[in-house]
Design an enzyme around this catalytic site. Structure first.
Site, PDB file in Angstrom:
ATOM      1  N   LYS A  91      16.456 -14.195   5.293  1.00  0.00           N
ATOM      2  CA  LYS A  91      16.527 -13.430   4.045  1.00  0.00           C
ATOM      3  C   LYS A  91      15.204 -13.588   3.312  1.00  0.00           C
ATOM      4  CE  LYS A  91      19.761 -11.036   1.710  1.00  0.00           C
ATOM      5  NZ  LYS A  91      20.819 -10.187   2.264  1.00  0.00           N
ATOM      6  N   GLY A 191      35.213  -1.196  -8.103  1.00  0.00           N
ATOM      7  CA  GLY A 191      33.880  -0.747  -7.724  1.00  0.00           C
ATOM      8  C   GLY A 191      33.965   0.348  -6.696  1.00  0.00           C
ATOM      9  N   GLY A 193      31.431   2.610  -5.889  1.00  0.00           N
ATOM     10  CA  GLY A 193      30.083   3.126  -5.692  1.00  0.00           C
ATOM     11  C   GLY A 193      29.839   3.481  -4.248  1.00  0.00           C
ATOM     12  N   LYS A 194      28.660   3.087  -3.726  1.00  0.00           N
ATOM     13  CA  LYS A 194      28.249   3.506  -2.381  1.00  0.00           C
ATOM     14  C   LYS A 194      29.275   3.163  -1.313  1.00  0.00           C
ATOM     15  CE  LYS A 194      24.143   1.694  -1.905  1.00  0.00           C
ATOM     16  NZ  LYS A 194      22.818   1.419  -1.264  1.00  0.00           N
ATOM     17  N   GLY A 196      32.488   1.531  -1.991  1.00  0.00           N
ATOM     18  CA  GLY A 196      33.856   1.651  -2.476  1.00  0.00           C
ATOM     19  C   GLY A 196      34.448   3.042  -2.329  1.00  0.00           C
ATOM     20  N   HIS A 197      33.638   4.073  -2.562  1.00  0.00           N
ATOM     21  CA  HIS A 197      34.222   5.419  -2.484  1.00  0.00           C
ATOM     22  C   HIS A 197      34.551   5.803  -1.046  1.00  0.00           C
ATOM     23  CE1 HIS A 197      30.327   7.319  -1.369  1.00  0.00           C
ATOM     24  NE2 HIS A 197      31.047   8.364  -1.029  1.00  0.00           N
TER      25      HIS A 197
END
Length: 363
Positions: A91, A191, A193-194, A196-197
Site C-alpha cells: 500500500k 451508503g 454510492g459507487k 452500494g447502488h
C-alpha cells in the site's frame, strides 16, 4: 508521534516488533520539486508482488501517514491471500490534500518511485486517487493498475466489488438460514454510492426488501427514481435499529461496527463493502456474543482487487467475475472454520490467510 487514534506510536517498534508489524520493506519517498511526500509499505510478498492502492490524504503528521501505510499494507496481505491472488500486501500513501497539491508532475514523480521497486509493488486507486491519476502514473511505471480502458486498464472496479459483496451475502444466508438467497429478507444498505447502488440492484433482482440511507441526496434519488419500492431512512442510526432487519450492509465509511452500534443492531448478518468495519479489536467478539454473523469485510469486498490484479494479464471481465464468484465459497469456508475452532469469523479469516502465506513462504 501518534497514530490515527491519537495514541503514541513508535514506527520502528511497530515495524520490527509488534503483531501489527512484520513488514518486509518501507520506502519513504520525497520529490521537492513537485512537493511529493509518500510512503510505500510492503508487508508480505510470499505469494507474489505486493498489490494495493495509493491513498492521497492530508494526514496531520508524517508519523500518522506511516502508521496508515503499515496498517493498510498488512490488510492487503490478508485480502489478497483470501482472494486467491498470487499477490502479497502493499500500500502507498501520498501526504497532502489532493485538491490542493495533486499535479501531473507530482504523479509522474510518484510513478518513478514505484517503478524503482522493480515490480515488487503494484499500485492502483484508493481514497483520493482515481482512474485518470493511474493513467498518469502508468506513464512512468508499468506496474500500475486501475487504469482506464483506453489505456489498457479495466476502469471502475465498483461493479465487481458489489458483485463480490453479494456473493458474501448469499453465503451468509446459506450458513444462517440454509438457503443462498436474500428473497424475502430485509436488507439495509448504508451508503449507496459507487459500490452500494450496484449492490442494491443485485438485492432487488434477488427478491430482497431493501432499505437505504446515504448522506448524499443525489445518491438516494438515483435509487428511488429507478426503484420507488426501496425504503429510505434518515440516517445510519435509524437504519441499524430498523425493525425486522435481517442484513446490515455498511458500504460507506470504516468503523461502522463499534461500541455504540453493535448493542443496538437489529440485523442477524453484517455483510458490506466498507473497509475496516470493526472499529477496534474485540468488536468481532461482541458481534458473536450477540449471535450476529459477521462476513469479514476484506473477504467479501475483494472483487475490486481481483479486477485490478487481472489487468496484469490483460483484463477479461468474465474471468474476473468467475474469480469473484468464488467469494461465496471462501465465505462459507470461513464460517465453517469459525464454528470448528470456536472463534469469530474475523479470526478464522485471519488464520486461513496466515496459513496460505506461511505455506507460500515455505515453498
Amino acid at each position: 508521534m501518534t497514530d490515527v487514534t491519537g495514541a503514541p506510536v513508535d514506527v520502528l517498534h511497530t515495524l520490527f516488533h509488534s503483531d501489527q508489524g512484520g513488514h518486509e520493506q518501507v520506502v519513504i519517498c520525497q520529490d521537492r520539486a513537485t512537493g511529493l511526500k509518500a510512503v510505500i509499505a510492503l508487508h508480505n510478498t510470499a505469494l507474489g508482488p505486493g498489490l494495493g492502492g495509493t491513498r492521497f490524504y492530508p494526514y496531520a503528521t508524517e508519523a500518522e501517514a506511516v502508521a496508515d501505510a503499515l496498517n493498510l499494507s498488512r490488510g492487503m496481505s490478508y485480502k489478497n491471500a483470501l482472494a486467491g491472488l498470487d499477490h502479497g500486501g502493499g500500500k502507498a500513501v501520498i501526504i497532502g490534500d489532493p485538491e490542493k497539491i495533486k499535479t501531473e508532475q507530482l504523479l509522474l514523480a510518484y510513478g518513478r518511485f514505484v517503478a524503482s521497486l522493480g515490480g515488487r509493488y503494484v499500485t492502483a486507486c484508493d481514497v483520493g486517487t482515481y482512474v485518470a491519476d493511474m493513467d498518469v502514473v502508468a506513464r512512468e511505471c508499468r506496474w500500475t493498475t486501475g487504469r482506464s480502458p483506453e489505456n489498457g486498464g479495466a476502469g471502475d472496479s465498483s461493479v465487481l466489488t458489489a458483485f463480490g459483496v453479494f456473493q458474501g451475502m448469499r453465503a451468509s444466508a446459506q450458513h444462517l438460514w440454509g438457503d443462498p438467497t436474500l428473497r424475502g429478507r430485509k436488507v439495509g444498505v448504508a451508503g449507496v454510492g459507487k459500490v452500494g447502488h450496484h449492490l442494491v440492484e443485485h438485492l432487488l433482482a434477488d427478491g430482497a426488501e431493501v432499505v437505504i440511507t446515504d448522506v448524499r441526496e443525489e445518491s438516494v434519488r438515483r435509487i428511488t427514481d429507478l426503484h420507488p419500492e426501496v425504503t429510505v431512512v434518515a440516517d445510519t442510526e435509524t437504519l441499524i435499529r430498523a425493525e425486522g432487519l435481517d442484513v446490515y450492509a455498511p458500504c460507506a465509511l470504516g468503523g461502522a461496527l463499534n461500541d455504540a452500534t453493535v448493542p443496538v443492531l437489529t440485523a442477524k448478518v453484517v455483510c458490506g463493502a466498507a473497509n475496516n468495519q470493526l472499529a477496534h479489536p474485540g468488536v468481532e467478539k461482541d458481534l458473536a456474543d450477540r449471535s450476529v454473523l459477521y462476513a469479514p469485510d476484506y473477504v467479501v469486498n475483494a472483487g475490486g482487487v481481483i479486477q485490478v490484479a487481472d489487468e496484469l494479464q490483460g483484463f477479461d471481465f468474465d474471468r474476473c467475475k468467475a474469480k469473484a464468484t468464488k467469494i461465496f465459497d471462501t465465505t462459507l469456508e470461513i464460517f465453517a472454520r469459525a464454528k470448528a475452532d470456536g472463534i469469530p469469523p474475523a479470526a478464522a479469516a485471519d488464520r486461513i490467510a496466515e496459513q496460505r502465506m506461511a505455506e507460500a513462504r515455505g515453498r
